[in-house]
Design an enzyme around this catalytic site. Structure first.
Site, PDB file in Angstrom:
ATOM      1  N   ILE A  36       0.874  -1.111   0.125  1.00 41.63           N
ATOM      2  CA  ILE A  36      -0.145   0.032   0.020  1.00 41.63           C
ATOM      3  C   ILE A  36       0.866   1.239  -0.084  1.00 41.63           C
ATOM      4  CG2 ILE A  36      -1.818   1.362   1.118  1.00 41.63           C
ATOM      5  CD1 ILE A  36      -2.689  -1.732   0.207  1.00 41.63           C
ATOM      6  N   CYS A  97       7.298  -1.010   8.405  1.00 39.99           N
ATOM      7  CA  CYS A  97       6.569  -1.206   7.218  1.00 39.99           C
ATOM      8  C   CYS A  97       7.459  -1.434   6.132  1.00 39.99           C
ATOM      9  CB  CYS A  97       5.862   0.367   6.602  1.00 39.99           C
ATOM     10  SG  CYS A  97       5.317   0.250   5.093  1.00 39.99           S
ATOM     11  N   ILE A 160       3.271  -9.923  14.549  1.00 44.21           N
ATOM     12  CA  ILE A 160       4.290  -9.286  13.546  1.00 44.21           C
ATOM     13  C   ILE A 160       3.704  -8.420  12.538  1.00 44.21           C
ATOM     14  CG2 ILE A 160       5.920 -11.207  14.237  1.00 44.21           C
ATOM     15  CD1 ILE A 160       4.995 -12.595  11.893  1.00 44.21           C
ATOM     16  N   GLY A 186      -1.416 -13.431   6.654  1.00 48.58           N
ATOM     17  CA  GLY A 186      -2.512 -14.416   6.409  1.00 48.58           C
ATOM     18  C   GLY A 186      -1.896 -15.479   7.280  1.00 48.58           C
ATOM     19  N   GLY A 212      -0.657 -11.973  13.106  1.00 50.48           N
ATOM     20  CA  GLY A 212      -0.086 -12.488  12.094  1.00 50.48           C
ATOM     21  C   GLY A 212      -0.743 -14.086  11.768  1.00 50.48           C
ATOM     22  N   THR A 235      -5.670  -9.927   8.242  1.00 51.44           N
ATOM     23  CA  THR A 235      -6.167 -10.146   6.809  1.00 51.44           C
ATOM     24  C   THR A 235      -7.256 -11.088   6.635  1.00 51.44           C
ATOM     25  OG1 THR A 235      -3.542 -10.380   6.466  1.00 51.44           O
ATOM     26  CG2 THR A 235      -4.928 -11.742   5.007  1.00 51.44           C
TER      27      THR A 235
HETATM   28  N1  ORO Z   1       2.188  -2.804   4.435  1.00 53.56           N
HETATM   29  C1  ORO Z   1       2.457  -3.716   5.554  1.00 53.56           C
HETATM   30  O1  ORO Z   1       2.402  -4.983   5.108  1.00 53.56           O
HETATM   31  N2  ORO Z   1       2.791  -3.099   6.662  1.00 53.56           N
HETATM   32  C2  ORO Z   1       2.854  -2.126   6.963  1.00 53.56           C
HETATM   33  O2  ORO Z   1       3.126  -1.818   8.225  1.00 53.56           O
HETATM   34  C3  ORO Z   1       2.419  -0.930   6.184  1.00 53.56           C
HETATM   35  C4  ORO Z   1       2.073  -1.460   5.022  1.00 53.56           C
HETATM   36  C5  ORO Z   1       1.895  -0.356   3.893  1.00 53.56           C
HETATM   37  O3  ORO Z   1       1.236   0.418   4.187  1.00 53.56           O
HETATM   38  O4  ORO Z   1       2.200  -0.737   2.613  1.00 53.56           O
END
Ligand code: ORO
Length: 275
Positions: A36, A97, A160, A186, A212, A235
């Site tokens: 994201i 992230c 996590i 997931g 997690g 997820t």
């Molecule tokens: N995506 C993740 O998997 N963990 C995060 O802490 C943030 C993002 C994201 O915004 O892409």
């Protein structure tokens, strides 16, 4: 919503972020990849619009605000502002992230104990609410990072965050995600989460909100055995928007099955076993 202990909102930064190019999500066996890129409207808009909306629609719902940043100053600025909002009861400091570049030669803040210490210290020193720190699984020794974060004054851990992975499109031979790689979450990562939660529970004395791959009441209890004292569901909500109430509903039956009469004493017993 009034049956949840809390909700954790999407990462908030000082300025608005558009996030990464699309596609940002890809399916994997027993999980998904996301990239994201910390999309959010910025802390001022979150405070002016999103948090008041939550407060008026869910007046009894405590919010854990996920705070992200690219410098210690940003972590401090966002933590200071957001921790003063009435329905924010804790911060989840996102130093892990995997989908943005922090300018640390490709490293995440949460992968370097000294950087993690400084970021947590910056947030803790200005926050009006407890600061939980979200740990990355992508480290060689999570205990060392966790210890540094404990020394910096954190209240606890959330863990996590996602593991880094990718997938390719057979036709184009290019990654499916526009970002190239993404964070994997997931049920596929559930055993990794259990292993790391146990390690941090053994090596620190702070509480852990475990997450997690939890997708059932049995998985939630298993994570408590590993060392978590509360559980976050992420997820599973993508495949079933009613995942949380369903897990809460099935909890008493699963507890019965394993002779657990009271969740608080179960958590306490599990913690005593570990620490
Ligand atoms: N995506 C993740 O998997 N963990 C995060 O802490 C943030 C993002 C994201 O915004 O892409």
């Amino acid at each position: 919503m009034d049956r949840l202990g809390s909700i954790m909102i999407k990462a908030t930064t000082a300025q608005a972020r558009f996030g990464n190019a699309t596609p940002r999500v890809a399916e994997t066996p027993s999980g998904m990849l996301n990239a994201i890129g910390l999309q959010n409207p910025g802390v001022d808009a979150v405070i002016a619009e999103k948090l008041p909306w939550l407060a008026s629609n869910f007046p009894n719902l405590p919010i854990i605000a996920n705070v992200a940043g690219f410098s210690n100053e940003e972590y401090a600025t966002v933590s200071k502002k957001i921790s003063r909002v009435q329905n924010v009861t804790a911060i989840e400091l996102n130093i892990s992230c995997p989908n943005v570049d922090h300018g640390n030669h490709g490293l995440l803040i949460g992968q370097v104990p000294e950087l993690a210490y400084a970021a947590v210290k910056a947030a803790v020193s200005v926050s009006e609410v407890p600061v939980y720190v979200k740990l990355t699984p992508s480290v060689s020794d999570i205990g060392i990072v966790a210890k540094a974060i404990e020394d910096a004054g954190a209240t606890g851990f959330t863990m996590i965050n996602t593991l880094v992975g990718t997938r390719y499109n057979l036709q184009t031979r290019q990654p499916i995600l526009a970002n190239g790689v993404g964070g994997m979450s997931g049920p596929a990562i559930f055993p990794v989460a259990l292993k790391l939660i146990r390690q941090v529970a053994q090596q620190t004395s702070l509480p852990i909100i475990g997450m997690g791959g939890v997708d059932s009441a049995a998985a939630a209890l298993e994570m408590m055995i590993a060392g978590a004292s509360a559980i976050g569901i992420g997820t599973a909500n993508f495949t079933d928007p009613f995942a949380c109430p369903k897990i809460i509903d099935e909890l008493p039956n699963v507890m019965d099955k394993y002779g657990i009469t009271d969740l608080a004493s179960f958590v306490k017993d599990c913690q005593e076993e570990i620490r």
